[in-house]
Design a protein around this motif. Structure first.
Motif, PDB file in Angstrom:
ATOM      1  N   VAL A 115      43.131 -32.429 -32.071  1.00  0.00           N
ATOM      2  CA  VAL A 115      42.867 -33.802 -32.517  1.00  0.00           C
ATOM      3  C   VAL A 115      44.162 -34.601 -32.580  1.00  0.00           C
ATOM      4  O   VAL A 115      44.237 -35.744 -32.109  1.00  0.00           O
ATOM      5  N   VAL A 127      45.615 -35.951 -29.222  1.00  0.00           N
ATOM      6  CA  VAL A 127      44.973 -37.042 -28.486  1.00  0.00           C
ATOM      7  C   VAL A 127      45.853 -38.291 -28.555  1.00  0.00           C
ATOM      8  O   VAL A 127      46.325 -38.671 -29.632  1.00  0.00           O
ATOM      9  N   LYS A 140      47.183 -41.698 -29.150  1.00  0.00           N
ATOM     10  CA  LYS A 140      46.745 -42.755 -30.061  1.00  0.00           C
ATOM     11  C   LYS A 140      46.375 -44.028 -29.304  1.00  0.00           C
ATOM     12  O   LYS A 140      45.557 -44.827 -29.757  1.00  0.00           O
ATOM     13  N   ILE A 178      42.734 -44.204 -28.638  1.00  0.00           N
ATOM     14  CA  ILE A 178      41.959 -44.603 -29.814  1.00  0.00           C
ATOM     15  C   ILE A 178      42.015 -46.120 -29.988  1.00  0.00           C
ATOM     16  O   ILE A 178      40.992 -46.776 -30.262  1.00  0.00           O
ATOM     17  N   LYS A 202      33.586 -46.153 -35.155  1.00  0.00           N
ATOM     18  CA  LYS A 202      34.366 -44.953 -35.472  1.00  0.00           C
ATOM     19  C   LYS A 202      33.674 -43.702 -34.949  1.00  0.00           C
ATOM     20  O   LYS A 202      34.319 -42.790 -34.419  1.00  0.00           O
ATOM     21  N   ARG A 237      34.057 -43.590 -31.145  1.00  0.00           N
ATOM     22  CA  ARG A 237      35.403 -43.177 -30.756  1.00  0.00           C
ATOM     23  C   ARG A 237      35.579 -41.673 -30.940  1.00  0.00           C
ATOM     24  O   ARG A 237      36.218 -40.999 -30.122  1.00  0.00           O
ATOM     25  N   ALA A 238      35.019 -41.155 -32.028  1.00  0.00           N
ATOM     26  CA  ALA A 238      35.150 -39.717 -32.297  1.00  0.00           C
ATOM     27  C   ALA A 238      34.377 -38.888 -31.278  1.00  0.00           C
ATOM     28  O   ALA A 238      34.864 -37.848 -30.809  1.00  0.00           O
ATOM     29  N   THR A 251      37.895 -38.843 -28.960  1.00  0.00           N
ATOM     30  CA  THR A 251      38.675 -37.829 -29.677  1.00  0.00           C
ATOM     31  C   THR A 251      38.151 -36.416 -29.445  1.00  0.00           C
ATOM     32  O   THR A 251      38.920 -35.512 -29.084  1.00  0.00           O
ATOM     33  N   THR A 252      36.845 -36.206 -29.664  1.00  0.00           N
ATOM     34  CA  THR A 252      36.301 -34.850 -29.580  1.00  0.00           C
ATOM     35  C   THR A 252      36.434 -34.234 -28.197  1.00  0.00           C
ATOM     36  O   THR A 252      36.933 -33.099 -28.072  1.00  0.00           O
ATOM     37  N   ALA A 301      40.159 -33.515 -27.594  1.00  0.00           N
ATOM     38  CA  ALA A 301      40.675 -32.492 -28.514  1.00  0.00           C
ATOM     39  C   ALA A 301      40.189 -31.106 -28.117  1.00  0.00           C
ATOM     40  O   ALA A 301      40.955 -30.133 -28.161  1.00  0.00           O
TER      41      ALA A 301
END
Length: 230
Positions: free
Chosen positions: A120, A123, A125, A128, A138, A141-142, A146-147, A150
Motif C-alpha cells: 500500500v 503505491v 501518491k 491517488i 475514497k 480509489r481504494a 490502491t488495492t 498494492a
C-alpha cells in the motif's frame, strides 16, 4: 557414510501419506491468516491511535516470538485456564489440528499485514491524487487504484511467506499431528535411519516449494502483463 537409496525410495510414498494434512494446514491457516491480516492492515493504516497501537503490539508479538513457542502456548498453555475449558472455544482448543491452524494463522497474519502495508505504501501518491482529480470516491480509489497496485507489489514477498508457511506446517508434528514431518518421524522411530528418511522428506518439500514458486511466477506474470520492457 553410505546412504540406503532404496530406503529413501520406499519412504517417499509413506511420507506422502501426510501430504493431504500438510496441504490442509497450509491452505486453511493461510486463508484465515490473510483475512486477519487485512483487518490488522486496516487498523495499522487507521488515523486513530486506539486502533494503530493494538495492531502494532500484535505484529510485534507474533513477529518477535518463535512460532513453536506460540504453538505450545496455544496447545499446552491455554487449556490450563478453566474458563476456556468451559467455553465454546474448548472444542477447538482441545484439538491439535485447530491449535496448529490457529497458531499458524495468527503468526502469518502478522507478517502478511506488514507485507500488504508495504504494498500500500509503495503505491505512487500521484496516482491517488489523479484519482481524486477525476472525482473518484475514497472507496473507488481504494478498489480501483490502491488495492490492485498494492497486491501486485506485495506478490513477491507474499510468495516467500507462503513458502515459509509450508515449512512451518512441520511444527504441527510436535503436537502429535501426522503431517509429512510427523509421518517421517514415525518412520525414523521404526527404522533408526534418520538421514535417509529426512532426505526423502526434504525431496518432497523441495518439489512443493517449486510448485508454489512456479505458481506465483505465473501469477506475477499475469499481474504485470501490461508492463512492457523497453
Amino acid at each position: 557414510m553410505s546412504f540406503d537409496f532404496a530406503l529413501i525410495a520406499t519412504s517417499l510414498p509413506k511420507i506422502l501419506q501426510g501430504l493431504g494434512l500438510t496441504l490442509n494446514l497450509l491452505v486453511v491457516s493461510t486463508l484465515l491468516g490473510l483475512l486477519l491480516a487485512v483487518g490488522i492492515l486496516l487498523m495499522r493504516l487507521s488515523q486513530h491511535a486506539w486502533l494503530v497501537w493494538p495492531a502494532k503490539a500484535y505484529i510485534y508479538f507474533f513477529r518477535g516470538t518463535p512460532l513453536l513457542v506460540q504453538l505450545f502456548i496455544i496447545y499446552y498453555g491455554l487449556p490450563q485456564f478453566g474458563l476456556l475449558r468451559h467455553s465454546f472455544l474448548w472444542p477447538l482448543l482441545r484439538e491439535p489440528y485447530w491449535c496448529s491452524v490457529i497458531a499458524l494463522a495468527l503468526n502469518t497474519a502478522a507478517y502478511v499485514s506488514e507485507i500488504l502495508r508495504g504494498g500500500v505504501l509503495g503505491v505512487d501518491k500521484g496516482l491517488i491524487e489523479a484519482g481524486k482529480a477525476l472525482g473518484l470516491t475514497k472507496f473507488q480509489r481504494a478498489s480501483r487504484i490502491t488495492t490492485p497496485l498494492a497486491v501486485r507489489l506485495a506478490l513477491p514477498a507474499y510468495s516467500n511467506e507462503i513458502v515459509s508457511m509450508l515449512k512451518s506446517t512441520a511444527l504441527a508434528s510436535t503436537v502429535t499431528l501426522m503431517e509429512m514431518t510427523g509421518v517421517a518421524r514415525t518412520i525414523v522411530a521404526d527404522t533408526f535411519a534418520p538421514y535417509e528418511i529426512f532426505i526423502a522428506a526434504t525431496i518432497i518439500y523441495l518439489v512443493l516449494v517449486w510448485f508454489i514458486q512456479t505458481a506465483f511466477t505465473l501469477i506475477e506474470g499475469y499481474a504485470n502483463r501490461h508492463v512492457r520492457k523497453g
